[in-house]
Scaffold this active site. Structure first.
Site, PDB file in Angstrom:
ATOM      1  N   LYS A 109      -2.349  20.534  -3.005  1.00 29.68           N
ATOM      2  CA  LYS A 109      -2.801  21.493  -1.991  1.00 29.68           C
ATOM      3  C   LYS A 109      -3.398  20.770  -0.783  1.00 29.68           C
ATOM      4  O   LYS A 109      -3.192  21.184   0.358  1.00 29.68           O
ATOM      5  CB  LYS A 109      -3.803  22.496  -2.586  1.00 29.68           C
ATOM      6  N   LYS A 192       6.777  25.517  -8.771  1.00 27.67           N
ATOM      7  CA  LYS A 192       6.346  26.772  -9.381  1.00 27.67           C
ATOM      8  C   LYS A 192       6.269  27.885  -8.332  1.00 27.67           C
ATOM      9  O   LYS A 192       5.996  27.622  -7.160  1.00 27.67           O
ATOM     10  CB  LYS A 192       4.998  26.593 -10.083  1.00 27.67           C
ATOM     11  N   LYS A 195       1.473  32.115  -5.212  1.00 23.92           N
ATOM     12  CA  LYS A 195       1.025  33.139  -4.270  1.00 23.92           C
ATOM     13  C   LYS A 195       0.865  32.555  -2.893  1.00 23.92           C
ATOM     14  O   LYS A 195       1.259  33.145  -1.904  1.00 23.92           O
ATOM     15  CB  LYS A 195      -0.330  33.707  -4.717  1.00 23.92           C
TER      16      LYS A 195
HETATM   17  P1  ATP Z   1      -2.300  30.218  -5.625  1.00 18.72           P
HETATM   18  O1  ATP Z   1      -0.998  29.780  -4.999  1.00 18.72           O
HETATM   19  O2  ATP Z   1      -3.215  30.927  -4.680  1.00 18.72           O
HETATM   20  O3  ATP Z   1      -2.978  29.125  -6.400  1.00 18.72           O
HETATM   21  P2  ATP Z   1      -1.065  31.206  -8.009  1.00 18.72           P
HETATM   22  O4  ATP Z   1       0.219  31.922  -7.873  1.00 18.72           O
HETATM   23  O5  ATP Z   1      -1.016  29.789  -8.452  1.00 18.72           O
HETATM   24  O6  ATP Z   1      -1.860  31.366  -6.651  1.00 18.72           O
HETATM   25  P3  ATP Z   1      -3.443  31.703  -9.551  1.00 18.72           P
HETATM   26  O7  ATP Z   1      -4.329  32.850  -9.233  1.00 18.72           O
HETATM   27  O8  ATP Z   1      -3.843  30.344  -9.079  1.00 18.72           O
HETATM   28  O9  ATP Z   1      -1.966  32.052  -9.007  1.00 18.72           O
HETATM   29  O10 ATP Z   1      -3.213  31.633 -11.114  1.00 18.72           O
HETATM   30  C1  ATP Z   1      -3.316  32.761 -11.970  1.00 18.72           C
HETATM   31  C2  ATP Z   1      -2.628  32.487 -13.276  1.00 18.72           C
HETATM   32  O11 ATP Z   1      -1.202  32.516 -13.098  1.00 18.72           O
HETATM   33  C3  ATP Z   1      -2.942  31.100 -13.861  1.00 18.72           C
HETATM   34  O12 ATP Z   1      -3.117  31.240 -15.245  1.00 18.72           O
HETATM   35  C4  ATP Z   1      -1.711  30.285 -13.570  1.00 18.72           C
HETATM   36  O13 ATP Z   1      -1.508  29.250 -14.512  1.00 18.72           O
HETATM   37  C5  ATP Z   1      -0.633  31.344 -13.667  1.00 18.72           C
HETATM   38  N1  ATP Z   1       0.538  31.002 -12.876  1.00 18.72           N
HETATM   39  C6  ATP Z   1       0.559  30.853 -11.532  1.00 18.72           C
HETATM   40  N2  ATP Z   1       1.795  30.573 -11.120  1.00 18.72           N
HETATM   41  C7  ATP Z   1       2.586  30.531 -12.227  1.00 18.72           C
HETATM   42  C8  ATP Z   1       3.982  30.297 -12.441  1.00 18.72           C
HETATM   43  N3  ATP Z   1       4.795  30.036 -11.418  1.00 18.72           N
HETATM   44  N4  ATP Z   1       4.457  30.340 -13.709  1.00 18.72           N
HETATM   45  C9  ATP Z   1       3.628  30.603 -14.750  1.00 18.72           C
HETATM   46  N5  ATP Z   1       2.293  30.838 -14.608  1.00 18.72           N
HETATM   47  C10 ATP Z   1       1.781  30.812 -13.361  1.00 18.72           C
HETATM   48 MG    MG Z   2      -2.806  28.630  -8.474  1.00 18.77          MG
END
Ligand code: ATP
Ligand code: MG
Length: 329
Positions: A109, A192, A195
């Site tokens: 990041k 991955k 968000k």
């Molecule tokens: P950001 O990009 O803001 O970090 P994010 O999509 O990574 O958002 P988080 O809120 O950080 O989402 O994570 C919430 C949960 O979703 C965590 O348990 C994380 O491991 C899971 N998660 C996030 N992205 C994935 C993915 N692509 N596949 C499986 N699990 C995911």
């Molecule tokens: Mg995340």
């Protein structure tokens, strides 16, 4: 058990759901569960106050919509429980600078933002996450694969504190689903789905219009060749679509491979669009229902925060005592 999710977008995506949230719902049947919308984490990489407030409500509404039951579980917002930030300070003081510097999520990041712009909050994010978990003495933490290293740090900090100050914390275990631990970006099937860093066309959002999700799935990057087989190394795009399809429909990947023998990628994508629509439509409607009654939503969160505060404060008091702080009264 404990787990959290950041209010960093207008909607959760299928990676969040299949990697983590689906386990949250299931584990309510077997575990005493706490679920947290982690807004303190969501200000580590720049944010808009008004947008954050709205996203926090939408996040809570989505959790209720997917089946988190506030009667059985504790659902709350992180900033409503001050002990998270307070414990994070103490844990930060037993975390090595080098140890924190090895966290790959920070490195990724920070590289995207430019090292000069990345905040200290982003750097200490995993320490706050350790505090979230350890406060509730959680034994299990359902997360996606991307959180494995942070969970390891939480375990190390729990063990270190217990060794140096006396047994206080439960050493938590990551609970990572075998088949859907890493849902990948539709446009970049080696990263991955995320968000905050995927391009809009790379994600399938729970709250999106079905027609738009279907379009994104149709334009997902797929691999050369024509065969629909699960092979994450050589066919990451198709394998990702098969994982999503299988998880949402309940059919095994082998069954899907058989069904789509002789069919093109287009057929698979079209059908998956429908599977996703069938899954997300009721979630979108229920989420809207909760958002239509913000007073009720805020009440649910207030009750959750009250329950969480009781547990968190007891742990924090013990921690403060063990590290040698003078009692306040
Ligand atoms: P950001 O990009 O803001 O970090 P994010 O999509 O990574 O958002 P988080 O809120 O950080 O989402 O994570 C919430 C949960 O979703 C965590 O348990 C994380 O491991 C899971 N998660 C996030 N992205 C994935 C993915 N692509 N596949 C499986 N699990 C995911
Ligand atoms: Mg995340």
């Amino acid at each position: 058990m404990f787990s959290g999710i950041q209010p960093t977008a207008d909607s959760f995506h299928l990676g969040n759901y299949l990697g983590a949230l689906r386990s949250w719902v299931r584990m309510q049947d077997t575990h005493d569960s706490l679920y947290c919308v982690v807004d303190l984490h969501a200000i580590t990489a720049g944010h808009e106050p008004k947008v954050l407030r709205q996203r926090t409500r939408v996040a809570a509404a989505q959790l209720l919509a997917i089946g988190i039951d506030p009667e059985r579980s504790t659902l709350f917002v992180q900033s409503h429980v001050p002990a998270h930030a307070e414990l994070a300070w103490v844990l930060g003081c037993i975390t090595g600078f080098g140890e924190a510097s090895r966290m790959t999520q920070f490195k990724d990041k920070a590289a995207r933002q430019g090292t000069d712009r990345a905040s200290v909050g982003l750097f200490t994010y995993p320490v706050l996450m350790a505090a979230d978990i350890l406060l509730y003495r959680a034994a299990e933490v359902p997360v996606g694969e991307d959180q494995r290293q942070h969970l390891e740090l939480s375990r190390d900090l729990a063990q270190r504190f217990n060794r140096d100050f006396g047994k206080t914390f439960v050493v938590p275990e990551a609970y990572i689903p075998a088949d859907t631990a890493k849902i990948t970006d539709l446009q970049d099937p080696t990263s991955k789905m995320s968000k905050s860093s995927s391009s809009p066309n790379g994600i399938v959002e729970l709250l999106d219009e079905p027609s738009r999700s279907a379009k994104r799935i149709r334009s997902a990057v797929t691999d050369t060749g024509r065969e629909i087989v699960y092979d994450p190394e050589h066919k990451p795009g198709i394998s990702n679509l098969l994982s999503i399809y299988s998880a949402l429909s309940g059919e095994t990947v082998a069954e899907l491979e058989r069904r789509y023998e002789g069919h093109g990628y287009g057929d698979l994508k079209k059908d998956l669009g429908q599977v996703v629509a069938d899954f997300t439509t009721p979630i979108r409607e229920r989420t809207q229902g909760y958002l239509d009654d913000p007073a009720e939503l805020d009440k649910i969160l207030a009750v959750g925060a009250e329950k969480a505060r009781v547990l968190a404060d007891a742990t924090l008091r013990q921690v403060y005592d063990r590290v040698g702080f003078l009692p306040a009264a």
